[in-house]
Motif scaffolding. Structure first.
Motif, PDB file in Angstrom:
ATOM      1  N   VAL A  25       0.861  -1.171   0.000  1.00  0.00           N
ATOM      2  CA  VAL A  25       0.000   0.000   0.000  1.00  0.00           C
ATOM      3  C   VAL A  25       0.897   1.221   0.000  1.00  0.00           C
ATOM      4  O   VAL A  25       1.628   1.471   0.948  1.00  0.00           O
ATOM      5  CB  VAL A  25      -0.932   0.014   1.233  1.00  0.00           C
ATOM      6  CG1 VAL A  25      -1.789   1.257   1.228  1.00  0.00           C
ATOM      7  CG2 VAL A  25      -1.775  -1.234   1.271  1.00  0.00           C
ATOM      8  N   SER A  26       0.837   1.968  -1.074  1.00  0.00           N
ATOM      9  CA  SER A  26       1.676   3.152  -1.225  1.00  0.00           C
ATOM     10  C   SER A  26       1.034   4.349  -0.554  1.00  0.00           C
ATOM     11  O   SER A  26      -0.165   4.549  -0.627  1.00  0.00           O
ATOM     12  CB  SER A  26       1.881   3.461  -2.708  1.00  0.00           C
ATOM     13  OG  SER A  26       2.553   4.678  -2.867  1.00  0.00           O
ATOM     14  N   THR A  27       1.855   5.140   0.090  1.00  0.00           N
ATOM     15  CA  THR A  27       1.354   6.397   0.667  1.00  0.00           C
ATOM     16  C   THR A  27       1.615   7.548  -0.285  1.00  0.00           C
ATOM     17  O   THR A  27       1.289   8.680   0.010  1.00  0.00           O
ATOM     18  CB  THR A  27       2.039   6.680   2.014  1.00  0.00           C
ATOM     19  OG1 THR A  27       3.459   6.701   1.804  1.00  0.00           O
ATOM     20  CG2 THR A  27       1.701   5.614   3.030  1.00  0.00           C
ATOM     21  N   GLU A  28       2.193   7.234  -1.432  1.00  0.00           N
ATOM     22  CA  GLU A  28       2.548   8.241  -2.419  1.00  0.00           C
ATOM     23  C   GLU A  28       1.317   8.864  -3.069  1.00  0.00           C
ATOM     24  O   GLU A  28       1.264  10.048  -3.308  1.00  0.00           O
ATOM     25  CB  GLU A  28       3.406   7.576  -3.496  1.00  0.00           C
ATOM     26  CG  GLU A  28       4.421   8.471  -4.105  1.00  0.00           C
ATOM     27  CD  GLU A  28       5.321   7.677  -5.021  1.00  0.00           C
ATOM     28  OE1 GLU A  28       5.169   7.822  -6.237  1.00  0.00           O
ATOM     29  OE2 GLU A  28       6.166   6.921  -4.513  1.00  0.00           O
ATOM     30  N   HIS A  29       0.316   8.049  -3.394  1.00  0.00           N
ATOM     31  CA  HIS A  29      -0.876   8.524  -4.071  1.00  0.00           C
ATOM     32  C   HIS A  29      -2.100   8.240  -3.206  1.00  0.00           C
ATOM     33  O   HIS A  29      -2.254   7.143  -2.701  1.00  0.00           O
ATOM     34  CB  HIS A  29      -1.075   7.817  -5.420  1.00  0.00           C
ATOM     35  CG  HIS A  29       0.050   8.029  -6.371  1.00  0.00           C
ATOM     36  ND1 HIS A  29       0.289   9.232  -6.971  1.00  0.00           N
ATOM     37  CD2 HIS A  29       1.012   7.185  -6.819  1.00  0.00           C
ATOM     38  CE1 HIS A  29       1.339   9.117  -7.762  1.00  0.00           C
ATOM     39  NE2 HIS A  29       1.802   7.896  -7.678  1.00  0.00           N
ATOM     40  N   THR A  30      -2.957   9.228  -3.068  1.00  0.00           N
ATOM     41  CA  THR A  30      -4.241   8.998  -2.429  1.00  0.00           C
ATOM     42  C   THR A  30      -5.294   9.133  -3.513  1.00  0.00           C
ATOM     43  O   THR A  30      -5.131   9.881  -4.466  1.00  0.00           O
ATOM     44  CB  THR A  30      -4.504  10.022  -1.313  1.00  0.00           C
ATOM     45  OG1 THR A  30      -4.434  11.338  -1.859  1.00  0.00           O
ATOM     46  CG2 THR A  30      -3.492   9.883  -0.194  1.00  0.00           C
ATOM     47  N   ASN A  31      -6.373   8.401  -3.378  1.00  0.00           N
ATOM     48  CA  ASN A  31      -7.406   8.437  -4.402  1.00  0.00           C
ATOM     49  C   ASN A  31      -8.064   9.810  -4.426  1.00  0.00           C
ATOM     50  O   ASN A  31      -8.587  10.261  -3.414  1.00  0.00           O
ATOM     51  CB  ASN A  31      -8.442   7.352  -4.144  1.00  0.00           C
ATOM     52  CG  ASN A  31      -7.896   5.984  -4.434  1.00  0.00           C
ATOM     53  OD1 ASN A  31      -6.706   5.810  -4.614  1.00  0.00           O
ATOM     54  ND2 ASN A  31      -8.759   5.016  -4.480  1.00  0.00           N
ATOM     55  N   PRO A  32      -8.044  10.441  -5.582  1.00  0.00           N
ATOM     56  CA  PRO A  32      -8.653  11.770  -5.692  1.00  0.00           C
ATOM     57  C   PRO A  32     -10.169  11.687  -5.560  1.00  0.00           C
ATOM     58  O   PRO A  32     -10.788  10.703  -5.963  1.00  0.00           O
ATOM     59  CB  PRO A  32      -8.238  12.237  -7.078  1.00  0.00           C
ATOM     60  CG  PRO A  32      -7.816  11.027  -7.818  1.00  0.00           C
ATOM     61  CD  PRO A  32      -7.436   9.990  -6.817  1.00  0.00           C
ATOM     62  N   THR A  33     -10.765  12.728  -4.995  1.00  0.00           N
ATOM     63  CA  THR A  33     -12.218  12.769  -4.821  1.00  0.00           C
ATOM     64  C   THR A  33     -12.840  13.946  -5.545  1.00  0.00           C
ATOM     65  O   THR A  33     -14.009  14.242  -5.336  1.00  0.00           O
ATOM     66  CB  THR A  33     -12.583  12.828  -3.332  1.00  0.00           C
ATOM     67  OG1 THR A  33     -11.946  13.975  -2.759  1.00  0.00           O
ATOM     68  CG2 THR A  33     -12.144  11.571  -2.604  1.00  0.00           C
TER      69      THR A  33
END
Length: 134
Positions: A25-33
């Motif tokens: 699980v990468s902390t680099e990208h969060t799912n955009p909302t």
């Protein structure tokens, strides 16, 4: 014969070992909302859920979707539209799908699920940016 039995037993032991399955699980990208967040950092095949309005149809399965932050092209197969529920530019929907970002093209969302959040109301004006064609 003993070597053959030993090799067979070893293969059985190796074959029955339970493999360790994990997920990074990468902390680099969060799912955009929001549309703005998708357009600022489009990550190919990332799943997103956006809430807004489908403004207009631009081809067989391509549409323009908008929220309060911007507009993006979306791709919806007919099978994903809710059966018997009309959707207009004033209908608030939630779409879920994958970002499709090809080289040298603007990103779009390949929609896999549509939920009608609030049905269209006759007195509700369409979101800004929508221009009805006659």
């Amino acid at each position: 014969m003993r070597k053959c039995l030993f090799v067979m037993a070893l293969l059985v032991v190796i074959g029955t070992a339970v493999p360790s399955v994990g997920q990074f699980v990468s902390t680099e990208h969060t799912n955009p909302t929001s549309v703005k967040a998708v357009l600022q950092n489009p990550v190919h095949d990332m799943w997103v859920t956006l809430r807004g309005h489908i403004l207009k149809k631009i081809s067989h399965d391509k549409y323009i979707f908008a929220d309060s932050t911007g507009q993006i092209r979306i791709d919806i197969d007919d099978k994903y539209f809710p059966y018997g529920t009309p959707i207009s530019p004033t209908t608030l929907v939630e779409i879920t799908g994958e970002i499709d970002k090809e080289f040298m093209s603007s990103p779009e969302v390949d929609v896999k699920k549509i939920i009608v959040v609030s049905p269209a109301e006759k007195d509700t004006p369409p979101p800004s940016g929508f221009q009805e064609t006659k």
